[in-house]
Design an enzyme around this catalytic site. Structure first.
Site, PDB file in Angstrom:
ATOM      1  N   SER A 473       0.823  -1.202   0.000  1.00 56.92           N
ATOM      2  CA  SER A 473       0.000   0.000   0.000  1.00 56.92           C
ATOM      3  C   SER A 473       0.860   1.256   0.000  1.00 56.92           C
ATOM      4  CB  SER A 473      -0.973   0.000   1.167  1.00 56.92           C
ATOM      5  OG  SER A 473      -0.303  -0.229   2.353  1.00 56.92           O
ATOM      6  N   ASN A 476       1.315   1.732  -3.596  1.00 61.32           N
ATOM      7  CA  ASN A 476       0.171   1.836  -4.489  1.00 61.32           C
ATOM      8  C   ASN A 476      -1.018   2.656  -4.011  1.00 61.32           C
ATOM      9  OD1 ASN A 476       1.280   0.227  -6.577  1.00 61.32           O
ATOM     10  ND2 ASN A 476       0.853  -1.582  -5.346  1.00 61.32           N
ATOM     11  N   TYR A 477      -1.159   2.846  -2.713  1.00 63.10           N
ATOM     12  CA  TYR A 477      -2.382   3.491  -2.243  1.00 63.10           C
ATOM     13  C   TYR A 477      -2.179   4.783  -1.468  1.00 63.10           C
ATOM     14  CZ  TYR A 477      -4.769  -0.778  -3.523  1.00 63.10           C
ATOM     15  OH  TYR A 477      -5.284  -1.831  -4.218  1.00 63.10           O
ATOM     16  N   LEU A 478      -1.009   4.970  -0.883  1.00 59.38           N
ATOM     17  CA  LEU A 478      -0.821   6.141  -0.037  1.00 59.38           C
ATOM     18  C   LEU A 478      -0.185   7.263  -0.846  1.00 59.38           C
ATOM     19  CD1 LEU A 478       0.544   4.204   3.056  1.00 59.38           C
ATOM     20  CD2 LEU A 478      -1.787   5.008   2.691  1.00 59.38           C
TER      21      LEU A 478
END
Length: 519
Positions: A473, A476-478
């Site tokens: 993450s 890819n997400y933060l």
DNA sequence: GACTCAACTTAGGACGTAGTTT
DNA sequence: AAACTACGTCCTAAGTTGAGTC
């Protein structure tokens, strides 16, 4: 330029006749916006790197079948017709000498330096391309070698032979006016095309699923960086719209229209639990995994009462990569009632959301906000949570474990929580001790404390049957700008939280982010 | 609207390596 | 010196999404 990308031009001074260097920031080209869908104007590369051919076994290495010496054609496991009819029983195969040879080979490789392995030469030749005015690193420039397909989980195609890719299978994509990569001697490419609306350099079709494989740029490239930035910008836009969108789907829970009501519940799950969209999959082609829209009756259990909570939904299913999702979630009454309705007259094996699919869902989402799709919620929720937690943490230092627990309660996947925790923990490691003697002992204590913290978190995670995949993450997400801004504010060096690869990937964020950045 | 497919992002596991502990 | 551990890199599988076709 803030972007730290420059082009050096060497010219000859008209007056002195001496060479002079001229530094031009690439911002000049950066501003050049291409028309819709065009990804580049110029693309040149060397084509893919092919894996080595199989080598015959050396004379002193033998294979025995049924105790008898057998000269195999020695492509390690691709047998000839004859061999195939003779060699039927795996138990009668003696790979001992071959195994020993392999062990010796890996041992020998271990002792080789990188130069001897010729890594650098190969990377230099195949690892870069020229895209518009920039030399860019390629992400994966090697053709995948043949082998046995494993797949993840109970994959119906496990064990199938993944075939060797020949140049004749390979499509090259590059500029018309570039130097076209040469195929290996005696071979030709399947096709050379010049499509500047896509970002891939090389593609081929893989024989297990029949899907396309691509050679594309490294994450640190301008093209990927801009795409990443756009992704987080969409997630930020969701921040300003999320209240309305939530209000809307809560309203939709009352709808008489089945599609609308199913859509509302699905959105509730996606938003609250960070579930993936969940496309339908062809049965027998892949492992049986599901996401939100493809949930089936057997994946949820409804509890009017559970552990002192009302309206609890118990989830138990295999998600992406066959990672188990197990969670007991109290939901609002309307959602609970709707779920009961959806389950009426259904058997295990039936779809929970029988009127819904990812296409319907995403069409609705993009009508609410341009660019909005199901996966944006994962990005948004992960990033906004990191930002909030960092703020809280900063207000009350040193309550690490409390915060860990706090994060554990958030509606995020386990690995996202773990990443955030890790990031915050790293941020708080301060290594500026002045007294040398004390230094060591303190470091030891610190290590123990860290270990303790980590183990405690691991223990809770394990208790809850969660998998931890650190890094995912974070990558890819933060939104990296949240962390970059935090570092600037706290005067923490960026190296503390991002390693080299991550710093390269997030170069755009490190360059552009000011301390006052707000996700 | 169902279905298919291309193109792209997200993901876990194997493995190597460097540093630490036993 | 061996064993252990943590971390980074490589590899490629497994998702999501949107466009096209019928």
């Amino acid at each position: 330029s803030k972007r730290c990308h420059y082009v050096i031009i060497i010219t000859v001074d008209n007056f002195t006749q001496l060479p002079q260097l001229c530094l031009i920031s690439y911002g000049q080209w950066e501003e050049e916006k291409y028309e819709d869908g065009v990804k580049w104007k110029f693309l040149e590369h060397k084509g893919p790197y092919f894996p080595p051919e199989y080598q015959p076994l050396p004379d002193n290495v033998h294979f025995y079948y049924n105790g008898q010496l057998k000269d195999i054609a020695a492509h390690y496991w691709e047998m000839t017709h004859e061999e195939r009819s003779l060699i039927q029983d795996l138990d009668k195969c003696d790979f001992g000498e071959i195994h020993a040879m392999h062990k010796a080979k890996t041992e020998a490789r271990k002792n080789m330096s990188k130069e001897e392995k010729q890594v650098k030469l190969i990377v230099d030749e195949y690892g870069y391309c020229l895209l518009d005015h920039h030399k860019e690193r390629i992400g994966n420039f090697k053709i995948e070698p043949p082998g046995l397909f494993r797949g993840r989980g109970e994959h119906p195609k496990q064990g199938m032979l993944k075939k060797r890719i020949q140049p004749e299978d390979v499509i090259i994509n590059c500029s018309k006016e570039s130097r076209i990569p040469a195929p290996p001697a005696g071979h030709h490419w399947k096709e050379v095309r010049h499509d500047n609306t896509v970002t891939w350099l090389v593609s081929w079709t893989e024989n297990i699923q029949g899907s396309n494989k691509y050679i594309m740029l490294n994450a640190n490239s301008k093209l990927k960086g801009e795409k990443d930035w756009e992704k987080y910008e969409v997630a930020r836009k969701l921040k300003s719209r999320v209240d309305d969108i939530r209000y809307q789907y809560l309203q939709d829970l009352k709808s008489k229209q089945m599609v609308t009501r199913q859509r509302a519940v699905a959105l509730y799950f996606i938003d609250k639990l960070a579930l993936r969209a969940g496309n339908e999959k062809e049965e027998g082609e892949t492992a049986d995994t599901v996401g939100c829209c493809s949930l089936r009756v057997e994946h949820i259990t409804l509890h009017e009462q559970l552990d002192g909570n009302e309206c609890v939904v118990e989830f138990d299913f295999l998600g992406k990569d066959c990672i188990r999702y197990y969670n007991k979630v109290p939901v609002i009454k309307k959602v609970f009632k709707s779920l009961k309705l959806f389950l009426e007259n259904k058997q295990p094996g039936d779809e929970l959301f029988d009127r819904l699919n990812t296409s319907v869902l995403n069409k609705h989402l993009s009508s609410l906000m341009p660019g909005l799709t199901a996966k944006v919620f994962r990005t948004y929720n992960a990033s906004i949570t990191l930002q909030q937690q960092l703020k809280e943490l900063t207000n009350s230092q040193s309550h690490l474990l409390c915060h860990t627990r706090l994060i554990s309660g958030l509606p995020l996947r386990a690995n996202m929580q773990a990443d955030m925790w890790l990031q915050m923990k790293l941020i708080h490691v301060d290594d500026s001790f002045s007294v040398r003697l004390v230094e060591r002992k303190k470091a030891a204590v610190k290590r123990c404390e860290e270990q303790l913290l980590k183990l405690e978190v691991q223990a809770t995670d394990r208790e809850e049957n969660k998998q931890i995949a650190l890094g995912t993450s974070k990558l890819n997400y933060l939104d990296p700008r949240i962390s970059v801004a935090w570092c600037k504010n706290m005067e923490v060096p960026i190296e503390k939280i991002y390693n080299k690869t991550q710093r390269e990937k997030f170069a755009w964020a490190i360059d552009m982010t000011e301390a006052d950045f707000e996700f």
